[in-house]
Design a protein around this motif. Structure first.
Motif, PDB file in Angstrom:
ATOM      1  N   GLU A 242       0.778  -1.435   0.034  1.00 25.18           N
ATOM      2  CA  GLU A 242      -0.038  -0.056  -0.039  1.00 25.18           C
ATOM      3  C   GLU A 242       0.852   1.348  -0.084  1.00 25.18           C
ATOM      4  OE1 GLU A 242      -2.224  -3.468   1.170  1.00 25.18           O
ATOM      5  OE2 GLU A 242      -0.484  -2.655   1.926  1.00 25.18           O
ATOM      6  N   ALA A 243       1.904   1.055   0.805  1.00 20.30           N
ATOM      7  CA  ALA A 243       2.892   2.478   0.671  1.00 20.30           C
ATOM      8  C   ALA A 243       3.490   2.625  -0.510  1.00 20.30           C
ATOM      9  CB  ALA A 243       4.084   2.328   1.776  1.00 20.30           C
ATOM     10  N   CYS A 244       4.053   1.481  -1.237  1.00 16.61           N
ATOM     11  CA  CYS A 244       4.547   1.555  -2.571  1.00 16.61           C
ATOM     12  C   CYS A 244       3.406   2.190  -3.576  1.00 16.61           C
ATOM     13  CB  CYS A 244       5.062   0.275  -3.086  1.00 16.61           C
ATOM     14  SG  CYS A 244       5.569   0.189  -4.672  1.00 16.61           S
ATOM     15  N   ASP A 245       2.199   1.563  -3.555  1.00 13.56           N
ATOM     16  CA  ASP A 245       1.092   2.078  -4.327  1.00 13.56           C
ATOM     17  C   ASP A 245       0.860   3.342  -4.267  1.00 13.56           C
ATOM     18  OD1 ASP A 245       0.758  -0.583  -5.587  1.00 13.56           O
ATOM     19  OD2 ASP A 245      -0.667  -0.952  -4.175  1.00 13.56           O
ATOM     20  N   ALA A 246       0.833   3.989  -3.047  1.00 13.60           N
ATOM     21  CA  ALA A 246       0.683   5.369  -2.643  1.00 13.60           C
ATOM     22  C   ALA A 246       1.478   6.214  -3.321  1.00 13.60           C
ATOM     23  CB  ALA A 246       0.540   5.713  -0.989  1.00 13.60           C
ATOM     24  N   TRP A 247       3.012   5.880  -3.142  1.00 19.37           N
ATOM     25  CA  TRP A 247       3.901   6.418  -3.945  1.00 19.37           C
ATOM     26  C   TRP A 247       3.661   6.717  -5.372  1.00 19.37           C
ATOM     27  CZ3 TRP A 247       7.357  10.329  -3.857  1.00 19.37           C
ATOM     28  CH2 TRP A 247       8.576  10.237  -4.919  1.00 19.37           C
ATOM     29  N   ARG A 248       3.640   5.540  -6.098  1.00 18.44           N
ATOM     30  CA  ARG A 248       3.304   5.422  -7.273  1.00 18.44           C
ATOM     31  C   ARG A 248       2.386   6.270  -7.977  1.00 18.44           C
ATOM     32  NH1 ARG A 248       4.208  -1.164  -8.488  1.00 18.44           N
ATOM     33  NH2 ARG A 248       6.499  -0.975  -8.257  1.00 18.44           N
ATOM     34  N   ALA A 249       1.044   6.625  -6.897  1.00 18.83           N
ATOM     35  CA  ALA A 249      -0.010   7.196  -7.452  1.00 18.83           C
ATOM     36  C   ALA A 249       0.034   8.889  -7.117  1.00 18.83           C
ATOM     37  CB  ALA A 249      -1.146   6.501  -6.669  1.00 18.83           C
ATOM     38  N   SER A 250       1.362   9.043  -6.286  1.00 20.63           N
ATOM     39  CA  SER A 250       1.413  10.545  -5.777  1.00 20.63           C
ATOM     40  C   SER A 250       1.973  11.452  -6.823  1.00 20.63           C
ATOM     41  CB  SER A 250       2.797  10.415  -4.614  1.00 20.63           C
ATOM     42  OG  SER A 250       3.832  10.319  -5.458  1.00 20.63           O
ATOM     43  N   GLU A 251       1.674  12.823  -6.675  1.00 22.49           N
ATOM     44  CA  GLU A 251       1.852  13.982  -7.710  1.00 22.49           C
ATOM     45  C   GLU A 251       3.507  14.130  -7.700  1.00 22.49           C
ATOM     46  OE1 GLU A 251       1.458  16.964 -10.170  1.00 22.49           O
ATOM     47  OE2 GLU A 251      -0.168  15.552  -9.623  1.00 22.49           O
ATOM     48  N   ALA A 252       4.196  13.665  -6.528  1.00 20.29           N
ATOM     49  CA  ALA A 252       5.746  13.809  -6.720  1.00 20.29           C
ATOM     50  C   ALA A 252       6.445  12.908  -7.563  1.00 20.29           C
ATOM     51  CB  ALA A 252       6.084  13.711  -5.360  1.00 20.29           C
ATOM     52  N   GLU A 253       5.742  11.571  -7.479  1.00 23.08           N
ATOM     53  CA  GLU A 253       6.320  10.666  -8.505  1.00 23.08           C
ATOM     54  C   GLU A 253       5.813  10.942  -9.897  1.00 23.08           C
ATOM     55  OE1 GLU A 253       7.697   6.660  -9.703  1.00 23.08           O
ATOM     56  OE2 GLU A 253       8.342   8.489  -8.670  1.00 23.08           O
TER      57      GLU A 253
END
Length: 92
Positions: free
Chosen positions: A51-62
Protein backbone atom coordinates in the motif's frame (compact mmCIF):
# COMPACT_ATOMS: atom_id res chain seq x y z
CA UNK A 1 11.34 -3.39 -8.98
CA UNK A 2 11.62 -1.28 -12.11
CA UNK A 3 13.73 -1.93 -15.19
CA UNK A 4 14.27 0.94 -17.60
CA UNK A 5 16.06 1.17 -20.94
CA UNK A 6 17.82 4.51 -21.23
CA UNK A 7 18.55 6.34 -24.48
CA UNK A 8 22.26 6.24 -25.40
CA UNK A 9 24.21 9.08 -23.81
CA UNK A 10 21.36 10.02 -21.45
CA UNK A 11 22.47 8.30 -18.22
CA UNK A 12 23.64 11.50 -16.48
CA UNK A 13 20.42 13.33 -17.37
CA UNK A 14 18.41 10.32 -16.24
CA UNK A 15 20.24 10.14 -12.90
CA UNK A 16 19.46 13.81 -12.18
CA UNK A 17 15.75 13.31 -12.94
CA UNK A 18 15.54 9.89 -11.26
CA UNK A 19 16.27 10.95 -7.68
CA UNK A 20 13.05 12.01 -5.93
CA UNK A 21 13.00 15.49 -4.35
CA UNK A 22 12.05 13.92 -1.01
CA UNK A 23 12.28 10.45 0.47
CA UNK A 24 9.02 8.58 -0.23
CA UNK A 25 6.94 7.76 2.86
CA UNK A 26 7.16 4.04 3.63
CA UNK A 27 10.30 3.34 1.59
CA UNK A 28 12.86 1.51 3.72
CA UNK A 29 15.71 0.97 1.24
CA UNK A 30 16.49 1.48 -2.42
CA UNK A 31 19.18 0.18 -4.74
CA UNK A 32 20.03 0.93 -8.37
CA UNK A 33 22.01 -1.26 -10.74
CA UNK A 34 23.33 -0.06 -14.13
CA UNK A 35 24.44 -2.12 -17.10
CA UNK A 36 28.02 -1.58 -18.23
CA UNK A 37 26.88 0.33 -21.31
CA UNK A 38 24.71 2.68 -19.19
CA UNK A 39 21.58 1.90 -21.20
CA UNK A 40 19.70 -0.19 -18.66
CA UNK A 41 18.98 0.52 -15.02
CA UNK A 42 17.22 -1.68 -12.50
CA UNK A 43 15.78 -0.03 -9.40
CA UNK A 44 14.95 -2.21 -6.41
CA UNK A 45 13.16 -0.64 -3.46
CA UNK A 46 11.93 -2.09 -0.19
CA UNK A 47 8.69 -0.80 1.31
CA UNK A 48 6.82 -1.09 4.60
CA UNK A 49 3.85 -2.42 2.61
CA UNK A 50 2.46 -2.76 -0.90
CA UNK A 51 0.00 0.00 0.00
CA UNK A 52 2.88 2.40 0.79
CA UNK A 53 4.48 1.58 -2.58
CA UNK A 54 1.16 2.02 -4.41
CA UNK A 55 0.58 5.36 -2.64
CA UNK A 56 3.97 6.63 -3.81
CA UNK A 57 3.37 5.42 -7.37
CA UNK A 58 0.03 7.30 -7.41
CA UNK A 59 1.47 10.51 -5.87
CA UNK A 60 1.92 13.87 -7.57
CA UNK A 61 5.63 13.82 -6.62
CA UNK A 62 6.12 10.53 -8.46
CA UNK A 63 4.19 11.86 -11.48
CA UNK A 64 6.56 14.86 -11.66
CA UNK A 65 9.59 12.59 -11.31
CA UNK A 66 8.35 10.31 -14.12
CA UNK A 67 7.68 13.33 -16.32
CA UNK A 68 11.25 14.54 -15.77
CA UNK A 69 12.67 11.07 -16.60
CA UNK A 70 10.51 10.50 -19.70
CA UNK A 71 12.82 12.14 -22.27
CA UNK A 72 15.60 9.74 -21.23
CA UNK A 73 13.62 6.47 -21.30
CA UNK A 74 13.14 4.08 -24.21
CA UNK A 75 11.17 1.44 -22.28
CA UNK A 76 10.07 0.53 -18.77
CA UNK A 77 8.77 -2.51 -16.86
CA UNK A 78 7.56 -2.29 -13.28
CA UNK A 79 6.23 -4.84 -10.79
CA UNK A 80 5.80 -5.41 -7.06
CA UNK A 81 7.37 -8.60 -5.68
CA UNK A 82 7.32 -10.23 -2.30
CA UNK A 83 10.48 -11.99 -1.15
CA UNK A 84 13.00 -12.66 1.55
CA UNK A 85 16.72 -12.39 2.12
CA UNK A 86 18.71 -15.44 1.14
CA UNK A 87 21.41 -16.63 3.50
CA UNK A 88 24.81 -17.12 1.94
CA UNK A 89 26.88 -19.73 3.80
CA UNK A 90 30.07 -18.45 5.43
CA UNK A 91 33.30 -19.46 3.72
CA UNK A 92 36.13 -21.02 5.69
Amino acid sequence: MTTRRIKPGMLEDFERAWRPASHPEGMRRAYAYWSEDGQEIIGVSFWESKEACDAWRASEAEARRREAMAPCIVGEQEAFYRGRELVVPARS
